[in-house]
Design a protein around this motif. Structure first.
Motif, PDB file in Angstrom:
ATOM      1  N   GLN A 176       0.044  31.058 -30.932  1.00 60.32           N
ATOM      2  CA  GLN A 176       0.146  32.003 -32.038  1.00 60.32           C
ATOM      3  C   GLN A 176      -0.370  33.398 -31.711  1.00 60.32           C
ATOM      4  N   TYR A 177      -1.259  33.507 -30.722  1.00 60.03           N
ATOM      5  CA  TYR A 177      -1.891  34.804 -30.504  1.00 60.03           C
ATOM      6  C   TYR A 177      -1.807  35.313 -29.073  1.00 60.03           C
ATOM      7  N   GLY A 178      -1.235  34.525 -28.176  1.00 54.12           N
ATOM      8  CA  GLY A 178      -1.095  34.976 -26.797  1.00 54.12           C
ATOM      9  C   GLY A 178      -2.415  35.137 -26.076  1.00 54.12           C
ATOM     10  N   LEU A 179      -3.398  34.349 -26.442  1.00 53.59           N
ATOM     11  CA  LEU A 179      -4.720  34.414 -25.837  1.00 53.59           C
ATOM     12  C   LEU A 179      -4.993  33.129 -25.060  1.00 53.59           C
ATOM     13  N   HIS A 180      -5.717  33.236 -23.962  1.00 55.35           N
ATOM     14  CA  HIS A 180      -6.016  32.031 -23.192  1.00 55.35           C
ATOM     15  C   HIS A 180      -7.431  32.092 -22.634  1.00 55.35           C
ATOM     16  N   ASP A 181      -7.971  30.928 -22.329  1.00 56.97           N
ATOM     17  CA  ASP A 181      -9.324  30.811 -21.803  1.00 56.97           C
ATOM     18  C   ASP A 181      -9.414  31.493 -20.441  1.00 56.97           C
ATOM     19  N   GLY A 182     -10.449  32.313 -20.264  1.00 56.36           N
ATOM     20  CA  GLY A 182     -10.619  33.036 -19.018  1.00 56.36           C
ATOM     21  C   GLY A 182      -9.847  34.339 -18.950  1.00 56.36           C
ATOM     22  N   GLN A 183      -9.253  34.756 -20.032  1.00 54.89           N
ATOM     23  CA  GLN A 183      -8.481  35.994 -20.055  1.00 54.89           C
ATOM     24  C   GLN A 183      -9.415  37.200 -20.009  1.00 54.89           C
ATOM     25  N   VAL A 184      -9.082  38.151 -19.157  1.00 54.98           N
ATOM     26  CA  VAL A 184      -9.845  39.392 -19.089  1.00 54.98           C
ATOM     27  C   VAL A 184      -9.238  40.370 -20.100  1.00 54.98           C
ATOM     28  N   LEU A 185      -9.984  40.669 -21.132  1.00 52.14           N
ATOM     29  CA  LEU A 185      -9.487  41.518 -22.216  1.00 52.14           C
ATOM     30  C   LEU A 185      -9.631  43.000 -21.908  1.00 52.14           C
ATOM     31  N   ARG A 186     -10.588  43.323 -21.053  1.00 51.03           N
ATOM     32  CA  ARG A 186     -10.821  44.729 -20.705  1.00 51.03           C
ATOM     33  C   ARG A 186     -11.455  44.774 -19.322  1.00 51.03           C
ATOM     34  N   GLY A 187     -10.995  45.728 -18.510  1.00 49.05           N
ATOM     35  CA  GLY A 187     -11.560  45.908 -17.187  1.00 49.05           C
ATOM     36  C   GLY A 187     -10.857  45.088 -16.136  1.00 49.05           C
ATOM     37  N   PRO A 188     -11.246  45.246 -14.868  1.00 49.38           N
ATOM     38  CA  PRO A 188     -10.597  44.523 -13.766  1.00 49.38           C
ATOM     39  C   PRO A 188     -10.991  43.056 -13.735  1.00 49.38           C
ATOM     40  N   TYR A 202     -31.656  36.495  -8.588  1.00 47.54           N
ATOM     41  CA  TYR A 202     -30.216  36.718  -8.674  1.00 47.54           C
ATOM     42  C   TYR A 202     -29.462  35.383  -8.754  1.00 47.54           C
ATOM     43  N   PHE A 203     -28.468  35.380  -9.634  1.00 48.46           N
ATOM     44  CA  PHE A 203     -27.623  34.206  -9.813  1.00 48.46           C
ATOM     45  C   PHE A 203     -26.161  34.630  -9.876  1.00 48.46           C
ATOM     46  N   GLU A 204     -25.289  33.681  -9.554  1.00 42.74           N
ATOM     47  CA  GLU A 204     -23.869  33.893  -9.769  1.00 42.74           C
ATOM     48  C   GLU A 204     -23.442  33.181 -11.048  1.00 42.74           C
ATOM     49  N   ALA A 205     -22.470  33.771 -11.742  1.00 47.77           N
ATOM     50  CA  ALA A 205     -21.906  33.176 -12.957  1.00 47.77           C
ATOM     51  C   ALA A 205     -20.390  33.163 -12.832  1.00 47.77           C
ATOM     52  N   ASP A 206     -19.812  31.980 -12.983  1.00 48.29           N
ATOM     53  CA  ASP A 206     -18.356  31.849 -12.983  1.00 48.29           C
ATOM     54  C   ASP A 206     -17.872  32.124 -14.401  1.00 48.29           C
ATOM     55  N   VAL A 207     -17.624  33.390 -14.697  1.00 45.97           N
ATOM     56  CA  VAL A 207     -17.314  33.780 -16.076  1.00 45.97           C
ATOM     57  C   VAL A 207     -15.904  33.395 -16.498  1.00 45.97           C
ATOM     58  N   LEU A 208     -15.036  33.106 -15.548  1.00 42.66           N
ATOM     59  CA  LEU A 208     -13.647  32.780 -15.884  1.00 42.66           C
ATOM     60  C   LEU A 208     -13.435  31.297 -16.151  1.00 42.66           C
TER      61      LEU A 208
END
Length: 407
Positions: A176-188, A202-208
């Motif tokens: 219905q909205y064309g949105l998906h998990d892990g989608q980058v809404l703004r920026g690279p 320091y840590f790494e985060a898998d944001v996607l």
């Protein structure tokens, strides 16, 4: 752009039971379907529904979700207010102001919006350095997407914005909205995990694709406490995930740290996190041993009294109320088995993230397990939520930890 709710429809009005009205007046943010006595029309997902008591007195306004037994999530209670773009901006500013003085320049990973407890029901927003991750748990937000994103972009014009979606809403979001998990809404789009700092670690985060929004930020304060207990100790971090407690223990001066987890992927992340912090002399000097195994089985077979500090931080053991009793027994079993490995003068840190198990139940299970072992103990402290993860109603109170010194 997601569709907007038709302005031609009359405002959705709900009349609720006396018991529900009392809960809402007391600040509870949820209204269940079986508490609705009457509604003036069929509601659509995302309708701004006004709640009235049996005497037609305004109680609250919130997001309506006809597809969930949790039928409405409260945005505002008290006197009537207009929910418009200015309101969203003001709500966001209020929320951000609560975090204004919580962190210094050594921490750029923390929660900015904590769902209902910040007046944003079904939404969390986490910062990882220059990346913001917006996690949405109900499709009722989508008709208000333009207003919400507009407020976020206005307040964070330079940051990358990543969308994460609860599994139960991913199909409707895509269809219905064309949105998906892990989608980058703004920026690279990031080319790998995002690196952020927490108290200078320091840590790494898998944001996607990572769990939750990419990391477990809620244990920050407990990790710092473990650092203060670790000097000269042999440490076991059970259910280690990506090594958060392990790194803090190493920086605190632990002679050795075992990171124990069933996930090879999580242990690989832990090793990368250790590499990110190799410049720290204490972390470099501490021996780190990643071990892939089922924690419950491994605890039964490991040599007795092998450690001076043990951290038990399992994933939720009760995802629903029917699993509560079994989870309490499982916590007790973990503590009992861990005590066999804990040397005299050692410290046991046990944590729970199961919302269906109360703090009193969890602390009681841990204390009873130690008593049953016939070992003395001294309680150092108990802890609940970090300030950026504050909980304002019972169902939001999930995190608890207890620290015990065992002679």
């Amino acid at each position: 752009m997601p569709e907007q709710i038709s302005p031609s429809l009359p405002r959705l009005r709900l009349r609720v039971t006396q018991a529900a009205a009392s809960r809402l007046r007391g600040g509870h943010p949820w209204l269940y379907a079986d508490s609705i006595l009457h509604q003036n029309r069929e509601g659509a997902s995302g309708d701004l529904a006004v709640i009235y008591d049996r005497n037609d007195k305004f109680l609250a306004i919130g997001l309506f979700d006809p597809n969930s037994p949790l039928r409405l999530r409260v945005l505002h209670a008290g006197k009537p207010q207009t929910i418009d773009d200015a309101w969203w901006r003001a709500r966001l500013d209020e929320t951000l102001a609560r975090r204004a003085h919580l962190f210094d320049e050594r921490t750029n990973g923390y929660r900015l919006i904590n769902g209902e407890s910040d007046g944003w029901p079904g939404v969390v927003l986490d910062r990882y350095a220059d990346t913001l991750v917006l996690k949405v748990y109900t499709s009722a937000w989508f008709p208000h997407w333009a207003s919400v994103l507009g407020a976020l972009v206005e307040r964070f014009p330079e940051e990358r914005l990543v969308l994460r979606l609860s599994r139960n809403i991913q199909k409707v979001a895509a269809k219905q909205y064309g949105l998906h998990d892990g989608q980058v809404l703004r920026g690279p789009t990031p080319d790998g995990p995002v690196v952020f700092a927490e108290n200078g670690v320091y840590f790494e985060a898998d944001v996607l694709q990572g769990q939750k929004t990419g990391f477990f930020l809620d244990q920050r304060d407990n990790r710092r406490r473990v650092e203060g207990l670790a000097r000269g100790r042999r440490v076991l971090n059970a259910f280690s995930f990506s090594g958060g407690f392990s790194l803090y223990a190493a920086r605190g001066g632990a002679t050795s740290v075992v990171s124990l987890d069933i996930s090879r992927h999580a242990l690989a992340s832990a090793e990368r996190n250790f590499a990110l912090n190799a410049d720290d002399p204490n972390i470099r000097a501490s021996e780190h041993h990643p071990v892939q195994a089922d924690v419950f089985e491994w605890l039964k077979d490991a040599p007795a009294r092998s450690f001076d500090l043990i951290i038990l931080d399992p994933p939720s053991l009760a995802k629903r109320e029917s699993e509560r009793a079994g989870a309490v027994r499982a916590y007790a079993r973990l503590v009992s088995d861990a005590l066999r490995l804990l040397d005299r003068g050692g410290v046991l840190v046990a944590a729970s993230c199961s919302a269906h198990v109360s703090a009193d139940e969890f602390f009681g299970a841990v204390r009873d397990a130690v008593r049953a072992s016939k070992r003395d103990f001294r309680e150092l402290r108990t802890a609940l939520h970090a300030p950026d993860h504050h909980a304002t109603f019972p169902e939001a109170q999930y995190l608890k930890a207890i620290y015990l010194s065992v002679p």
